[in-house]
Design an enzyme around this catalytic site. Sequence first.
Site, PDB file in Angstrom:
ATOM      1  N   ASP A 139     117.376 116.947  58.770  1.00 20.43           N
ATOM      2  CA  ASP A 139     116.453 117.564  57.808  1.00 20.43           C
ATOM      3  C   ASP A 139     115.132 116.795  57.841  1.00 20.43           C
ATOM      4  O   ASP A 139     115.106 115.605  57.516  1.00 20.43           O
ATOM      5  CB  ASP A 139     117.022 117.508  56.391  1.00 20.43           C
ATOM      6  CG  ASP A 139     118.245 118.386  56.196  1.00 20.43           C
ATOM      7  OD1 ASP A 139     119.030 118.562  57.156  1.00 20.43           O
ATOM      8  OD2 ASP A 139     118.448 118.883  55.078  1.00 20.43           O
ATOM      9  N   LYS A 202     113.934 125.094  54.625  1.00 19.90           N
ATOM     10  CA  LYS A 202     114.484 124.508  53.402  1.00 19.90           C
ATOM     11  C   LYS A 202     113.378 124.378  52.370  1.00 19.90           C
ATOM     12  O   LYS A 202     112.229 124.077  52.720  1.00 19.90           O
ATOM     13  CB  LYS A 202     115.092 123.151  53.764  1.00 19.90           C
ATOM     14  CG  LYS A 202     115.591 122.303  52.611  1.00 19.90           C
ATOM     15  CD  LYS A 202     116.189 121.001  53.158  1.00 19.90           C
ATOM     16  CE  LYS A 202     116.491 119.999  52.061  1.00 19.90           C
ATOM     17  NZ  LYS A 202     117.021 118.720  52.592  1.00 19.90           N
ATOM     18  N   LYS A 238     117.981 127.040  53.369  1.00 23.25           N
ATOM     19  CA  LYS A 238     118.588 126.011  52.517  1.00 23.25           C
ATOM     20  C   LYS A 238     117.766 125.846  51.246  1.00 23.25           C
ATOM     21  O   LYS A 238     116.556 125.649  51.304  1.00 23.25           O
ATOM     22  CB  LYS A 238     118.692 124.675  53.253  1.00 23.25           C
ATOM     23  CG  LYS A 238     119.296 123.556  52.402  1.00 23.25           C
ATOM     24  CD  LYS A 238     119.532 122.294  53.214  1.00 23.25           C
ATOM     25  CE  LYS A 238     119.990 121.119  52.331  1.00 23.25           C
ATOM     26  NZ  LYS A 238     120.227 119.884  53.119  1.00 23.25           N
TER      27      LYS A 238
END
Length: 287
Positions: A139, A202, A238
């Site tokens: 991430d 995300k 996400k």
Amino acid sequence: MDRYQEAFGKFEAPGSLEQISEKVNKLLEKEEKNSFTADNLKLLYSSLDLTSLSAMDTRDHIWKLVDRVNDFEGSNPDIPNVAAICVYPVFVATVKQALTAQDVKIACVSGSFPSSQTFPEVKIAETALAINDGAEEIDIVLNLGMLQEENYQELTEEIQETKAVAQEATLKVILETGALQSPELIQKAAILAIYSGADFIKTSTGKEFPGATPEAVYTMAQVIKQYHTLTGKKIGLKVSGGVRTAEDAVKYMTIVKSILGEEWLTNELFRIGASQLADDLLKRLGE
């Protein structure tokens, strides 16, 4: 610059924040109540990136977090385990050593999380070290300074280089939507991330800026939908930052389902990053 404008031009304008809020509210009024079911709570639990990203994290703390996941496996056959455990890069080796539960991924933040403000070489090295220690998912934060300056070339090159060093690992690119605020900027960030090789986009780091909002998730889901129409490729979404209750999680799941369809309701395409949500989901399922 032309190629970036060409990419942006392939997507419909997102509309104003007020327009999106109205659409989201109508959508939730229609669908949210019927979405609060045991099956959906189980699905949400299986979509969790169980996260610990504190300056006070220790090896012992992370080991205990992993033990929770290990102990849960098989304790309730009706509830699948979490999708991943997400930690700082220095704890990837600890997670790998402690993890015995099956089908739980090892995820970590990288690339000078949460600011993304360091030398590109440092970001790449950090990611490479994390992969070497066993990270299966990475991430990273999109460089907001470069986005603000419209320095799209360097911004996209950073993501592309990280994707290259991550190899087969899943790459999630954090847009930090609470900093961007406007739907136009969120849409641009999402497009740049996806065209640069992101497997997931995300919402937030959960650190300096506000976390996820229904409007941001709606905007991101629309980009993913249009990209899928253009290319046939599926990008994951996400949600992270401030998702603490089952009600919060169901709300976001409902938005994703309404825009992208049930085929996105799998932990291969939908995740929620949280530290407190797991306990609330299990509590509700117990009730």
